[in-house]
Scaffold this motif. Structure first.
Motif, PDB file in Angstrom:
ATOM      1  N   PHE A   1     -80.017  12.996   4.342  1.00  0.00           N
ATOM      2  CA  PHE A   1     -79.214  12.431   3.262  1.00  0.00           C
ATOM      3  C   PHE A   1     -78.053  11.648   3.849  1.00  0.00           C
ATOM      4  CE2 PHE A   1     -78.335  16.953   3.942  1.00  0.00           C
ATOM      5  CZ  PHE A   1     -77.017  16.918   4.354  1.00  0.00           C
TER       6      PHE A   1
ATOM      7  N   THR B   1     -72.957  11.689  -3.173  1.00  0.00           N
ATOM      8  CA  THR B   1     -73.365  12.855  -3.946  1.00  0.00           C
ATOM      9  C   THR B   1     -74.866  12.777  -4.242  1.00  0.00           C
ATOM     10  OG1 THR B   1     -72.999  11.811  -6.093  1.00  0.00           O
ATOM     11  CG2 THR B   1     -71.101  12.918  -5.054  1.00  0.00           C
ATOM     12  N   MET B   2     -75.388  13.869  -4.767  1.00  0.00           N
ATOM     13  CA  MET B   2     -76.789  13.875  -5.169  1.00  0.00           C
ATOM     14  C   MET B   2     -77.049  12.799  -6.225  1.00  0.00           C
ATOM     15  SD  MET B   2     -78.898  17.048  -6.781  1.00  0.00           S
ATOM     16  CE  MET B   2     -80.503  16.813  -7.529  1.00  0.00           C
TER      17      MET B   2
ATOM     18  N   HIS C   1     -77.291   9.467  -4.585  1.00  0.00           N
ATOM     19  CA  HIS C   1     -78.591   9.285  -3.943  1.00  0.00           C
ATOM     20  C   HIS C   1     -79.631   8.836  -4.968  1.00  0.00           C
ATOM     21  CE1 HIS C   1     -76.922  11.512  -0.490  1.00  0.00           C
ATOM     22  NE2 HIS C   1     -77.969  11.078   0.194  1.00  0.00           N
TER      23      HIS C   1
ATOM     24  N   PRO D   1     -74.515  16.776  -0.833  1.00  0.00           N
ATOM     25  CA  PRO D   1     -75.595  17.636  -0.350  1.00  0.00           C
ATOM     26  C   PRO D   1     -75.286  18.373   0.949  1.00  0.00           C
ATOM     27  CG  PRO D   1     -76.165  15.313  -0.120  1.00  0.00           C
ATOM     28  CD  PRO D   1     -74.938  15.380  -0.954  1.00  0.00           C
TER      29      PRO D   1
ATOM     30  N   GLN E   1     -81.011  21.558  -0.483  1.00  0.00           N
ATOM     31  CA  GLN E   1     -81.235  20.247   0.115  1.00  0.00           C
ATOM     32  C   GLN E   1     -82.706  19.847   0.038  1.00  0.00           C
ATOM     33  OE1 GLN E   1     -79.703  20.655   4.081  1.00  0.00           O
ATOM     34  NE2 GLN E   1     -77.568  20.404   3.478  1.00  0.00           N
TER      35      GLN E   1
ATOM     36  N   MET F   1     -83.542  18.723  -3.367  1.00  0.00           N
ATOM     37  CA  MET F   1     -83.077  17.362  -3.609  1.00  0.00           C
ATOM     38  C   MET F   1     -84.067  16.348  -3.054  1.00  0.00           C
ATOM     39  SD  MET F   1     -79.479  15.540  -2.500  1.00  0.00           S
ATOM     40  CE  MET F   1     -79.950  14.406  -1.204  1.00  0.00           C
TER      41      MET F   1
END
Length: 244
Positions: free
Chosen positions: A74, A79-80, A83, A119, A127, A130
């Motif tokens: 990542f 942030t998630m 992404h 993450p 993770q 994700m």
């Protein structure tokens, strides 16, 4: 075929070969297990498919794909949610439909509460989830998954397998690298068995049982028998394709 590859040899240079004599295909809706112990050459095979090895002699043909690595990758300070937004910019498409998929997948893997978190603060399992969310959002023709069960709890594994089954019904193919043979035996249509950077045998369970001489053997038993015989004979006899 979604994936067709013939790897005559691959490595970090002519004098540093890791793979030799590996060839297989993945068809629509098919789940193929890339099987072998740690250090057998599974991850290097995947790196070769992705074009990451310096020296490759052979051919690789594949459709659109999503790669889920063994160790989550990542971007720092994203942030998630960021992404996910970045993924959308590479895909395009109808935004409302994409957002609906985001909502469903994030909820499905129970990560809604960390959607706007970084993450690098997640556990290994979070993770990995994700990575799965990003892959399933892409909806590719082919999923390439390296050791997918590492870091996942039993509930997450069950969810992953359920989503893969739905994607296979859509027509997506799956290449899954794993050394967990009992799970692979249960879910895979066909297998590519590798050891010491060489392909031992390729086929469905009946093919492998026939080749190993164990008509009722488990995948583990067959792999063990083929590897032991390969050590005696230099694996040379196992490069020939299985005849139906």
């Amino acid at each position: 075929m979604i994936l067709s590859t013939i790897i005559q040899e691959a490595g970090y240079g002519h004098d540093d070969l890791i793979l030799q004599g590996i060839s297989f295909e993945v068809g629509k809706g098919e789940l193929v297990g890339l099987i072998g112990p740690n250090g057998a050459g599974k991850s290097t095979t995947i790196k070769t498919l992705l074009g990451l090895m310096k020296h490759v002699k052979g051919t690789v043909e594949m459709s659109s794909y999503a790669y889920i690595p063994e160790r989550p990758i990542f971007y720092e300070r994203m942030t998630m949610r960021e992404h996910i937004d970045f993924l959308y910019t590479t895909m395009g498409g109808e935004h409302a439909a994409f957002e609906e998929k985001v909502k469903n997948l994030v909820s499905f893997f129970r990560l809604t509460h960390v959607l706007h978190h970084y993450p690098d603060q997640f556990s290994k399992g979070m993770q990995q989830k994700m990575m799965l969310i990003l892959a399933f959002l892409k909806e590719p023709d082919l999923y390439i998954i390296d050791e997918p069960f590492m870091g996942l709890d039993p509930t997450a594994v069950k969810k992953l397998l359920g989503l893969l089954e739905k994607e296979r019904e859509r027509g997506a193919g799956v290449l899954m690298s794993t050394h967990i043979l009992d799970t692979a035996e249960r879910i895979c249509d066909r297998f590519v068995l590798v050891a010491e950077g060489k392909m031992i045998v390729e086929g469905d369970l009946e093919d492998i049982r026939r080749k190993s001489g164990l008509p009722d053997g488990t995948l583990f038993d067959c792999f063990d028998a083929l590897t032991e015989e390969g050590e005696k004979d230099g694996l040379a006899d196992f490069f020939a394709p299985i005849q139906g």
